[in-house]
Motif scaffolding. Structure first.
Motif, PDB file in Angstrom:
ATOM      1  N   SER A 170      -2.325  13.145  -1.677  1.00 47.43           N
ATOM      2  CA  SER A 170      -1.992  11.834  -2.234  1.00 47.43           C
ATOM      3  C   SER A 170      -1.677  11.888  -3.725  1.00 47.43           C
ATOM      4  O   SER A 170      -1.030  10.990  -4.263  1.00 47.43           O
ATOM      5  CB  SER A 170      -3.157  10.860  -2.002  1.00 47.43           C
ATOM      6  OG  SER A 170      -4.292  11.256  -2.764  1.00 47.43           O
TER       7      SER A 170
ATOM      8  N   ASN B  60       0.820  -1.211   0.000  1.00 48.19           N
ATOM      9  CA  ASN B  60       0.000   0.000   0.000  1.00 48.19           C
ATOM     10  C   ASN B  60       0.853   1.259   0.000  1.00 48.19           C
ATOM     11  O   ASN B  60       0.578   2.226  -0.727  1.00 48.19           O
ATOM     12  CB  ASN B  60      -0.933   0.003   1.225  1.00 48.19           C
ATOM     13  CG  ASN B  60      -2.014  -1.049   1.114  1.00 48.19           C
ATOM     14  OD1 ASN B  60      -2.316  -1.520   0.024  1.00 48.19           O
ATOM     15  ND2 ASN B  60      -2.590  -1.423   2.249  1.00 48.19           N
ATOM     16  N   ASP B  61       1.895   1.287   0.830  1.00 46.22           N
ATOM     17  CA  ASP B  61       2.754   2.467   0.903  1.00 46.22           C
ATOM     18  C   ASP B  61       3.504   2.690  -0.404  1.00 46.22           C
ATOM     19  O   ASP B  61       3.676   3.831  -0.848  1.00 46.22           O
ATOM     20  CB  ASP B  61       3.753   2.324   2.050  1.00 46.22           C
ATOM     21  CG  ASP B  61       3.073   2.390   3.408  1.00 46.22           C
ATOM     22  OD1 ASP B  61       1.918   2.864   3.459  1.00 46.22           O
ATOM     23  OD2 ASP B  61       3.686   1.953   4.405  1.00 46.22           O
TER      24      ASP B  61
ATOM     25  N   ARG C 179       3.093   5.921  -2.780  1.00 44.00           N
ATOM     26  CA  ARG C 179       4.268   6.741  -3.073  1.00 44.00           C
ATOM     27  C   ARG C 179       4.452   6.914  -4.579  1.00 44.00           C
ATOM     28  O   ARG C 179       4.804   7.998  -5.057  1.00 44.00           O
ATOM     29  CB  ARG C 179       5.499   6.083  -2.448  1.00 44.00           C
ATOM     30  CG  ARG C 179       6.745   6.968  -2.483  1.00 44.00           C
ATOM     31  CD  ARG C 179       7.819   6.439  -1.555  1.00 44.00           C
ATOM     32  NE  ARG C 179       8.181   5.060  -1.839  1.00 44.00           N
ATOM     33  CZ  ARG C 179       7.889   4.034  -1.037  1.00 44.00           C
ATOM     34  NH1 ARG C 179       7.204   4.243   0.087  1.00 44.00           N
ATOM     35  NH2 ARG C 179       8.244   2.801  -1.354  1.00 44.00           N
TER      36      ARG C 179
END
Length: 522
Positions: free
Chosen positions: A495, A111-112, A116
């Motif tokens: 985001s 997820n990270d 990113r």
């Protein structure tokens, strides 16, 4: 003897090939992936689902299952896990005849990591756009709204001339921490321009709505903007003007509209009433089982909710007869007014849709508005003569119409046209040069010297001639879709997800990939 329960159809994964998935709010109802329209449980069968694509999305009717699988997964940040990894695994094992485990395990999809990568691509596309605006003139359009979590979101779009022609791009979105006054909005724009080194001198025009915070004479956003760019052209958003016209209705019609909204709220605002109404619709074999709410900030909702009410009018009267007799009688007495407004708002919604989308110019907007103004005379004349070819719903209740009601409708149509002529006077008086409409037909030697060379290049461009005759804002809609109740903590701005969703620029993936070190084996 207990009454037999009506059969409830269940979703089959095979329905995805028709473009349908289970509704997120009720898995027993099918939802179209393309238009997100939810149908009743009775439509949960192939014969009914097959009809939707050719009728509403004919350009997608021949698409295969893989196309709808991509659409289903593209918003969830799980495309890599559900589509990319299985495809890589199949390619390695089939084409290279090797064990795919090592390759698949080396692809980071946490997820990270995905978040990113989205942020990096968003920053890259933003820098591309900023670099373009630093050296090119452009126009800008701004508006603000309140999101589902009560944050004030300011969004800005720009239009500029690129190698591909007139290009429209999402510039930025910013949360306004406190109020939405003109000074606050201007400070947000000024801060962004300073951060990206975009000169105000490149700003040619600005379009906003007519809110006091935007157009206030002394402290409005436009007044503050003209202090920095005195020669800027300011325009009141055509879509917003058209929406203001739609609100112009007589006291009698407003009263009837109020009865319609109260009737819908009587059913939709109470869970028990909503369930009982759906059961009654099913028993009456109605095409739909739900009414639509009217939301003031959604400009198409007024026409859509009245259209659905007309479809279920008899069932609504039957239901209200057991819940609120007075409201039922008021709704019944307003039937002609409601059917008239449903037809009229549907036509105004058609105009609204024509004024939206990328590439819509003042020339196109003038054509749409002027055409509708002429149609208003046609509608007024035909309705006054009891000819309802253009008002199909009103035609179904024509036997109930009185002369007083017809006079009210013709006067309303006259009032709407007068209001539109007042609000769109500048657009009607817009003089469009002939060489813009027919650049391949004009005599170059009779035109201004500054455009002669460009016209010659254009007239000798065979590709341009072939595509000449074949050739929104949608940002807030995407905000509502992306920031659902399941992702209400998602910061769309930080985001980078909103920019990637709205931008047509492609991130420099090769450059971004080169900046990352390959993940070594463990």
């Amino acid at each position: 003897m207990a009454q037999n329960k009506k059969k409830c159809r269940q979703y089959n994964v095979d329905y995805l090939r028709y473009g349908f998935i289970p509704s997120p709010t009720n898995p027993q109802l099918p939802m179209c992936l393309l238009c997100e329209q939810v149908f009743s449980n009775k439509a949960m069968k192939p014969s009914r689902l097959k009809e939707h694509l050719p009728k509403m999305h004919p350009d997608k009717a021949s698409k295969e299952l893989n196309y709808f699988q991509v659409i289903k997964e593209r918003h969830s940040k799980r495309v890599g896990e559900t589509l990319v990894l299985p495809a890589v695994k199949e390619a390695v094992s089939t084409v290279m005849e090797q064990d795919s485990s090592a390759v698949v395990n080396a692809i980071p999809l946490s997820n990270d990591t995905v978040a990113r990568r989205i942020k990096e691509m968003s920053v890259d596309t933003e820098e591309q756009l900023s670099a373009t605006l630093r050296v090119n003139c452009f126009s800008i359009q701004l508006d603000e709204t309140t999101t589902g979590d009560n944050n004030a979101l300011l969004m800005a779009y720009v239009r500029y001339l690129s190698d591909c022609g007139v290009t429209e791009e999402f510039l930025f979105g910013k949360y306004l921490i406190t109020d939405t006054r003109g000074q606050t909005i201007f400070s947000a724009l000024e801060e962004y321009f300073q951060e990206k080194s975009i000169p105000f001198s490149n700003l040619l025009a600005c379009a906003t709505d007519g809110a006091p915070a935007m157009v206030g004479r002394y402290r409005g956003f436009i007044a503050l903007l003209k202090e920095r760019a005195p020669d800027i052209l300011t325009v009141h958003c055509i879509l917003h003007r058209h929406n203001l016209v739609a609100k112009n209705i007589s006291p009698q019609l407003h009263k009837s509209l109020d009865f319609a909204v109260k009737s819908i709220n009587k059913i939709k605002a109470h869970a028990l009433n909503d369930r009982l109404f759906r059961q009654l619709c099913s028993e009456n074999d109605e095409m739909f089982e739900r009414l639509l709410l009217h939301t003031e900030v959604r400009w198409l909702s007024r026409g859509n909710c009245l259209s659905r009410l007309c479809e279920l009018f008899a069932t609504v009267l039957e239901f209200l007869g057991t819940k609120d007799v007075d409201l039922r009688n008021n709704l019944f007495s307003s039937q002609c007014d409601i059917f008239y407004l449903a037809d009229l708002f549907e036509k105004m919604n058609e105009v609204t849709l024509k004024l939206q989308g990328n590439g819509v110019t003042l020339v196109h907007s003038k054509t749409t508005i002027c055409s509708f103004l002429v149609k208003m005379d046609l509608y007024r004349e035909t309705v006054g003569r009891r000819q309802f070819n253009h008002f199909p719903r009103l035609a179904t209740v024509s036997s109930k119409l009185t002369d007083e009601e017809l006079l009210c409708y013709t006067e309303h149509l006259r009032m709407i046209k007068a209001d539109m002529e007042l609000r769109f006077r500048d657009l009607q008086n817009l003089q469009v040069p002939y060489w813009i409409l027919e650049p391949f037909q004009v005599d170059v030697f009779e035109k201004e010297p500054i455009i002669q060379e460009h016209l010659i290049d254009l007239q000798n461009d065979e590709e341009a001639q072939a595509t000449f005759h074949t050739s929104g804002w949608q940002g807030f809609s995407q905000v509502l879709y992306m920031q659902s109740k399941y992702r209400n903590r998602l910061n769309l701005i930080a985001s980078g997800a909103l920019r990637l969703k709205l931008s047509s620029l492609n991130p420099s993936t090769k450059t971004l990939a080169a900046n990352h070190q390959g993940q070594g084996s463990h």
